[in-house]
Design a protein around this motif. Structure first.
Motif, mmCIF file in Angstrom:
data_model
loop_
_atom_site.group_PDB
_atom_site.id
_atom_site.type_symbol
_atom_site.label_atom_id
_atom_site.label_comp_id
_atom_site.label_asym_id
_atom_site.label_seq_id
_atom_site.Cartn_x
_atom_site.Cartn_y
_atom_site.Cartn_z
ATOM 1 N N TYR A 132 0.882 -1.168 0.000
ATOM 2 C CA TYR A 132 0.000 0.000 0.000
ATOM 3 C C TYR A 132 0.911 1.206 0.000
ATOM 4 O O TYR A 132 1.655 1.427 0.948
ATOM 5 N N THR A 133 0.862 1.987 -1.069
ATOM 6 C CA THR A 133 1.775 3.111 -1.163
ATOM 7 C C THR A 133 1.005 4.418 -1.296
ATOM 8 O O THR A 133 0.023 4.512 -2.046
ATOM 9 N N VAL A 134 1.442 5.407 -0.497
ATOM 10 C CA VAL A 134 0.715 6.673 -0.410
ATOM 11 C C VAL A 134 1.587 7.803 -0.922
ATOM 12 O O VAL A 134 2.739 7.936 -0.529
ATOM 13 N N GLU A 135 1.018 8.633 -1.805
ATOM 14 C CA GLU A 135 1.771 9.738 -2.397
ATOM 15 C C GLU A 135 0.867 10.964 -2.409
ATOM 16 O O GLU A 135 -0.239 10.915 -2.964
ATOM 17 N N PHE A 136 1.333 12.096 -1.825
ATOM 18 C CA PHE A 136 0.425 13.244 -1.736
ATOM 19 C C PHE A 136 0.402 14.115 -2.995
ATOM 20 O O PHE A 136 -0.472 14.953 -3.171
ATOM 21 N N HIS A 137 1.342 13.848 -3.921
ATOM 22 C CA HIS A 137 1.400 14.611 -5.166
ATOM 23 C C HIS A 137 0.596 13.867 -6.228
ATOM 24 O O HIS A 137 0.891 12.719 -6.557
ATOM 25 N N GLN A 138 -0.415 14.526 -6.765
ATOM 26 C CA GLN A 138 -1.349 13.820 -7.646
ATOM 27 C C GLN A 138 -0.692 13.231 -8.891
ATOM 28 O O GLN A 138 -0.885 12.069 -9.214
ATOM 29 N N GLN A 139 0.096 14.059 -9.600
ATOM 30 C CA GLN A 139 0.712 13.556 -10.840
ATOM 31 C C GLN A 139 1.657 12.398 -10.571
ATOM 32 O O GLN A 139 1.721 11.436 -11.326
ATOM 33 N N ARG A 140 2.405 12.499 -9.454
ATOM 34 C CA ARG A 140 3.342 11.414 -9.147
ATOM 35 C C ARG A 140 2.583 10.139 -8.831
ATOM 36 O O ARG A 140 2.979 9.041 -9.229
#
Lengths: 308, 486
Positions: A132-140
């Protein structure tokens, strides 16, 4: 091709690695009718790649040749398009072992970044685990999702576009391990704890600055983590070289044999006096360190969540 | 107790392989009842641990029994009296008023460690004058010595590799745990691979690889001498299923396999039974079985002797008949023993042929070497069995043999991306206003040579050197010419 399993022949849709020479390689998306330019000429996918065995030598249009390699997370890390600073295999290796990752492990990670560590984790937890990976930058987050699909590993990973410090990982009490590579990891320790299984698990936080590490260790302690341990690992590479050193000319001792100190058994040659056998050069093989090396990537802090 | 059994998590069972942990010290043990265990100057029995969850901490109480210790709430740090620096602190060795005997008396009375530490603080004349940091350090030190708490944890590569490096580095060729971590990643060890492993690290490297493969795929372990040593492998506690796809093959047969003259007729000699239990090799199981059979035969004869002595009512005829029966059964048992031995030999032969066939497919997904032997002949021969575009990693305690390996591999061809490296590892102390690297660090953890296989082309030698030129890092022209001659 699969990032989580080896295949023998190159197929349409594969991501393959083109190796041109020392530390010179790049990834290529294999497609029917596709063409790739290299300094040795053109590679035509349909004739030169598809159906060929991975590891084969391919001759390009100008006559030079390259090797086509099966992708691995390590090769991907060296060649992926950077959207952020990435983790390299040295740190990834230590993280994998210290978090006790293995097939079946459930892992939570934030931030996804460019997906370097993500690919390595997916490889290790396959076929029965999940990331489960979380990224706060939408494009990334979107790019990462895209890549996982292209690499045919989307069934092993879930990408969430949110802020882990505010909203956590989106799962509770399922993870064997949590990894944090974010600016303020101390704000996510609480969320990390709730994402980890009740009976316990491992956590790792990667931070370039010692001040971040200090805050994070404090937060870990406050949340009841044990075995808190901070370390760093650096890679030293050696070039294998045959080195030739010139023997210096130290001249000769006294020309005449007037017996003022040298016995006849003691030769007057400086070479035999100073341990070198002949004039000219001495050759030897050496592992020579590089002129410059990576001196710091980040501090790795590991800890255990325990019921006790 | 209800609360205890409601807790989730794997429980310690009899027969499990577990690891005892006290601060940074580890020891692997098998959980067996009524078996005395010595760890960190304490001795105890593990019986009471059975049934508890892994991760439980225990204290050793009188009689050597383990008592689970609840996590005590740390005494709130009220602003204690403290000094500002050590200019007036004189170290004359007389600041502690409690004598060795006093402390022993406290211990004998059964006073808990926490209380002893408190007593030591109160009886130290210099404690009040120390800085807060020094007081902190003092308390930590005393706690470490007197509050002996043991945690029982599940084994893993992380724990076992750290343990072996600290306790018995000689057994693992001084392979430091982070170097092992590099090998597992560089080698792309994962579920589903077909791996070739050659190690003389007591089976630690094999275990680490098995853990990362999770029972999927297959491993062929090459071994010197009579059989592979897998002492460390058993410490991992893998399920039986993991061993069904683990094969072994003797190094002494490699040449014949490569040259195509392999025959299963001459197996390597039986393993050395004089090897201590720690280092049990494959064959000792066989040995144990024959021993059991032998004792059975003995006890039968004894029974006959006994009945004669106790003056049974049985007639001499009966006794004679029994004696003959005894002889018959003894013969039968001997025949059975021989048949059993033959069957085992056939089984070994069959497995050997099966393993040889697996190797001959020449499609292994990787090669890992970590042994006391010179790596060059191992690499040059074993790479024959690896498919193209697959990684390989060689560990060596020393750099020089890997220089030689590198050179020979270049000459041979069929490999790219060769890299000779080592990792540097440093631990940190992280405390408010007191963060710094720790005083001591490992001086070295061994070296790695890694690379990727490619298809071997039947080219002339100058084409090979052209290849070598391209693959070598660009250097000044002068050097390049010299290299071609090496």
């Amino acid at each position: 091709m699969s990032f989580v399993e080896y295949r023998d022949t190159i197929k349409d849709g594969d991501t393959a690695i083109v190796f041109l020479g020392h530390e010179s390689m790049f990834p290529v998306k294999v497609q029917h009718g596709g063409k790739t330019q290299t300094k040795y000429g053109v590679i035509r996918h349909s004739t030169d790649l598809i159906g060929k065995r991975y590891g084969s030598k391919v001759t390009c249009s100008k006559g030079g040749w390259v090797f086509i390699l099966h992708p691995t997370p390590e090769l991907w890390t060296m060649n992926l398009p950077h959207r952020t600073q990435i983790l390299y295999s040295t740190d990834i290796s230590l993280i994998t072992m210290m978090l006790e990752l293995k097939p079946g492990s459930i892992v939570c990670e934030s931030g996804t970044g460019s997906g370097s560590l993500s690919h390595a984790i997916i490889r290790t937890v396959a076929p029965t685990g999940h990331l489960y990976t979380v990224e706060f930058h939408q494009q990334r987050a979107e790019k990462a999702e895209e890549e996982f699909q292209e690499h045919k590993v989307e069934h092993l990973v879930t990408v969430k576009n949110q802020d882990v410090c505010k909203n956590g990982f989106g799962v509770s009490n399922v993870a064997d391990a949590v990894f944090l590579d974010i600016p303020s990891p101390w704000e996510a320790i609480g969320h990390a704890k709730s994402a980890l299984k009740i009976e316990g698990g491992r956590i790792c936080s990667f931070s370039p600055c010692i001040e971040q590490v200090q805050r994070t260790c404090l937060a870990m302690e406050e949340h009841g983590f044990t075995e808190i341990n901070t370390l760093e690992s650096l890679l030293r590479v050696y070039n294998v070289r045959t080195v030739s050193l010139q023997i210096p000319d130290l001249g000769k001792a006294a020309e005449d044999n007037s017996g003022t100190g040298f016995d006849s058994s003691n030769q007057s040659n400086p070479e035999s006096l100073y341990g070198i056998l002949q004039q000219g050069t001495a050759q030897f093989k050496s592992g020579v360190p590089l002129k410059e090396m990576v001196g710091h990537t980040g501090y790795l802090t590991f800890a255990t969540k325990s019921l006790f | 107790m209800a609360e205890e059994s409601a807790r989730p998590g794997p429980r310690i069972r009899e027969g499990d392989w577990a690891v005892l942990k006290r601060d940074e010290v580890f020891k692997a043990v098998q959980v067996l009842r009524r078996r005395k265990v010595i760890f960190e100057k304490q001795w105890f029995y593990l019986d009471n641990a059975i049934g508890h969850i892994y991760g439980t901490t225990f204290e050793v109480s009188t009689g050597g029994s383990l008592q689970p210790k609840k996590k005590m709430e740390e005494t709130t740090t009220e602003t204690k009296e403290a000094g500002t620096d050590n200019r007036n602190i004189v170290d004359d060795g007389k600041s502690q008023k409690l004598t060795h005997d006093d402390i022993q008396a406290l211990k004998d009375k059964g006073i808990k460690g926490q209380e002893i530490v408190q007593q030591l603080i109160e009886n130290s004349t210099t404690f009040r004058g120390k800085t807060e940091f020094a007081q902190d350090k003092y308390i930590k030190k005393k706690k470490k010595k007197y509050e002996a708490v043991i945690t029982i944890v599940k084994p893993s590569t992380r724990i076992l590799s750290t343990m072996y490096y600290a306790r018995e580095p000689g057994k693992i060729n001084h392979l430091r745990y982070d170097t092992l971590a590099q090998m597992l990643t560089l080698g792309n060890i994962r579920a589903g691979n077909k791996m070739i492993v050659m190690e003389t690290c007591a089976g630690l490297v094999l275990g680490a690889i098995m853990e990362r493969m999770g029972g999927h795929g297959s491993i062929i372990q090459m071994y010197p001498g009579g059989g592979p040593v897998r002492a460390a492998t058993s410490c991992f506690g893998f399920p039986e299923s993991f061993f069904r796809t683990l094969y072994e093959f003797p190094l002494s047969k490699v040449c014949s396999l490569v040259s195509g003259t392999f025959s299963s007729e001459t197996l390597p000699s039986e393993p050395d039974y004089n090897v201590p239990v720690e280092e049990e090799s494959n064959g000792s199981l066989e040995e144990k079985q024959t021993l059991i059979q032998e004792t059975e035969v003995e006890s039968n004869t004894e029974a006959v002797m006994e009945s004669i002595e106790t003056g049974d009512q049985e007639t001499m005829d009966d006794l004679a008949a029994e004696d003959a029966e005894c002889k018959e059964s003894k013969e039968r048992r001997n025949k059975e023993n021989i048949r059993e031995k033959q069957r085992k030999q056939q089984e070994r032969k069959r497995k050997l042929v099966e393993t040889a066939a697996l190797l001959e497919e020449k499609n292994a997904d990787g090669l890992i070497v970590a042994s006391k032997f010179h790596p060059t002949p191992l690499l040059l021969s074993l790479l024959e069995f690896v498919a193209p575009s697959r990684p390989f990693v060689v560990y060596c305690q020393y750099k020089e043999p890997l220089l030689d390996c590198y050179t020979k591999l270049r000459e041979k061809g069929g490999v790219i991306n060769l890299k000779l490296s080592e990792t540097w590892l440093r631990n940190y102390q992280v405390l408010p206003d007191r963060s710094h690297p720790k005083l001591m660090m490992s001086g070295g953890g061994g070296y790695l040579l890694s690379g990727i296989t490619v298809t071997m082309e039947k080219v002339q030698s100058d084409a090979n050197s052209l290849e070598a030129q391209k693959i070598e890092e660009p250097v000044s022209k002068k050097r390049k010419l010299e290299e071609l001659h090496c």
